[in-house]
Design an enzyme around this catalytic site. Sequence first.
Site, PDB file in Angstrom:
ATOM      1  N   ASP A  44       0.860  -1.176   0.000  1.00 40.77           N
ATOM      2  CA  ASP A  44       0.000   0.000   0.000  1.00 40.77           C
ATOM      3  C   ASP A  44       0.907   1.241   0.000  1.00 40.77           C
ATOM      4  O   ASP A  44       2.110   1.122   0.288  1.00 40.77           O
ATOM      5  CB  ASP A  44      -0.855  -0.072   1.279  1.00 40.77           C
ATOM      6  CG  ASP A  44      -1.605   1.199   1.549  1.00 40.77           C
ATOM      7  OD1 ASP A  44      -2.292   1.680   0.639  1.00 40.77           O
ATOM      8  OD2 ASP A  44      -1.501   1.731   2.679  1.00 40.77           O
ATOM      9  N   ASP A  59      -0.360   5.075   0.963  1.00 42.08           N
ATOM     10  CA  ASP A  59      -0.680   6.072   1.988  1.00 42.08           C
ATOM     11  C   ASP A  59      -0.653   5.455   3.386  1.00 42.08           C
ATOM     12  O   ASP A  59      -1.340   4.468   3.659  1.00 42.08           O
ATOM     13  CB  ASP A  59      -2.063   6.679   1.730  1.00 42.08           C
ATOM     14  CG  ASP A  59      -2.073   7.585   0.505  1.00 42.08           C
ATOM     15  OD1 ASP A  59      -1.234   8.493   0.443  1.00 42.08           O
ATOM     16  OD2 ASP A  59      -2.913   7.371  -0.388  1.00 42.08           O
TER      17      ASP A  59
HETATM   18  P1  TMP Z   1      -4.896   3.371   0.841  1.00 45.24           P
HETATM   19  O1  TMP Z   1      -3.869   3.846   1.795  1.00 45.24           O
HETATM   20  O2  TMP Z   1      -5.505   2.081   1.224  1.00 45.24           O
HETATM   21  O3  TMP Z   1      -4.373   3.376  -0.566  1.00 45.24           O
HETATM   22  O4  TMP Z   1      -6.125   4.361   0.910  1.00 45.24           O
HETATM   23  C1  TMP Z   1      -6.076   5.702   0.631  1.00 45.24           C
HETATM   24  C2  TMP Z   1      -6.443   6.534   1.788  1.00 45.24           C
HETATM   25  O5  TMP Z   1      -6.863   7.786   1.247  1.00 45.24           O
HETATM   26  C3  TMP Z   1      -7.593   6.051   2.661  1.00 45.24           C
HETATM   27  O6  TMP Z   1      -7.151   5.920   4.002  1.00 45.24           O
HETATM   28  C4  TMP Z   1      -8.609   7.184   2.610  1.00 45.24           C
HETATM   29  C5  TMP Z   1      -7.816   8.345   2.108  1.00 45.24           C
HETATM   30  N1  TMP Z   1      -8.602   9.355   1.382  1.00 45.24           N
HETATM   31  C6  TMP Z   1      -8.389  10.691   1.704  1.00 45.24           C
HETATM   32  O7  TMP Z   1      -7.567  10.996   2.571  1.00 45.24           O
HETATM   33  N2  TMP Z   1      -9.093  11.654   1.042  1.00 45.24           N
HETATM   34  C7  TMP Z   1     -10.014  11.355   0.064  1.00 45.24           C
HETATM   35  O8  TMP Z   1     -10.633  12.263  -0.521  1.00 45.24           O
HETATM   36  C8  TMP Z   1     -10.222   9.975  -0.254  1.00 45.24           C
HETATM   37  C9  TMP Z   1     -11.215   9.608  -1.304  1.00 45.24           C
HETATM   38  C10 TMP Z   1      -9.481   9.006   0.418  1.00 45.24           C
HETATM   39 MG    MG Z   2      -3.026   3.063   3.521  1.00 46.16          MG
END
Ligand code: TMP
Ligand code: MG
Length: 308
Positions: free
Chosen positions: A40, A42
């Site tokens: 992953d 973020d």
């Molecule tokens: P991930 O880390 O699983 O790839 O997910 C992305 C993260 O992004 C998730 O924790 C939610 C976040 N997010 C935001 O911070 N702002 C937004 O507008 C959206 C749609 C997601």
């Molecule tokens: Mg994440």
Amino acid sequence: MAEVEELMKTSVLMRNPQRVRETIASLRTGGVDKLQVISDFDMTLSRFGFHGRRCPTSHNILDSSKVVSEVCQQQLKDLFHFYYPIEIDPNRTVDEKLPLMVDWWTKAHGLLCQQKIQRGQLAQIVRDSDVMLREGFEAFFNTLHLSHVPLFIFSAGVGDIVEEITRQAGVLHPNVQVVSNFMDFNEDGVLWRFKDPLIHTYNKNSSVLEGSSAQLQARPNVILLGDSMGDLTMADSVPGLSILLKIGFLNDKVEEQRERYLDAYDIVLEKDETLDVVIGILQHILPGDRPAPRGPAGEAAPLSEGPL
Ligand code: TMP
Ligand code: MG
């Protein structure tokens, strides 16, 4: 086998330490040619916090940038404050969360597409942001690069931003593949939509890889890195998957989530902003005759990093 010393860190929690040691030993025996890392982005490769402040996700980087109007920034923040607690709510099932996550991503992307964001602005947006990769990121990326181990970054964030962050950090090496939500720009270079398929926290699995040009490598031994329960399915469609070591960063709501994370991940890293444990495991698995990891310009990699 010799110990991976980093597993002794106080941030490391394991339900079954003996099984983890056996899995690491099997990864080592399997050898470098069978290994890939699926991660992953973020809050896994990027930091969750620094000096008590939250670091931005790839979406947040856009949300708080000057290219987005104040009204839109507020709308995106409101969405975050409404949907993020749902995303991490341990009392709701994934089935309950799925349609809500689609709503969140669809609304957020719709708002961003009204902002006339230009492709040429992205590099400056990232430079102006507070994003930070986890401590040790250079050793992590460079070790995988030098060992020719594929790194598949599977992100529900914004792919263009993820690539720009890693590019500016000097670690977007050829062994790195990013699968994420990529922007679509019109002929004037202005964002008008996001490309399909929409990737959110809980569909990081074969469903979004089918029919995509981005495919997981047919390497059967996988180290999976994530910070959410949605990250656990990222390796599901690896052809001939044999050994899977799941490492989870437990960043938020630690008390409430600890037991679930311990059930789901082989190694849980609690409030650990570094990649020390991952690097320790990689150094144990990979052959010892590699040159030391180096920075992009050939300089020795620093031990810790500041904001990008
Ligand atoms: P991930 O880390 O699983 O790839 O997910 C992305 C993260 O992004 C998730 O924790 C939610 C976040 N997010 C935001 O911070 N702002 C937004 O507008 C959206 C749609 C997601
Ligand atoms: Mg994440």
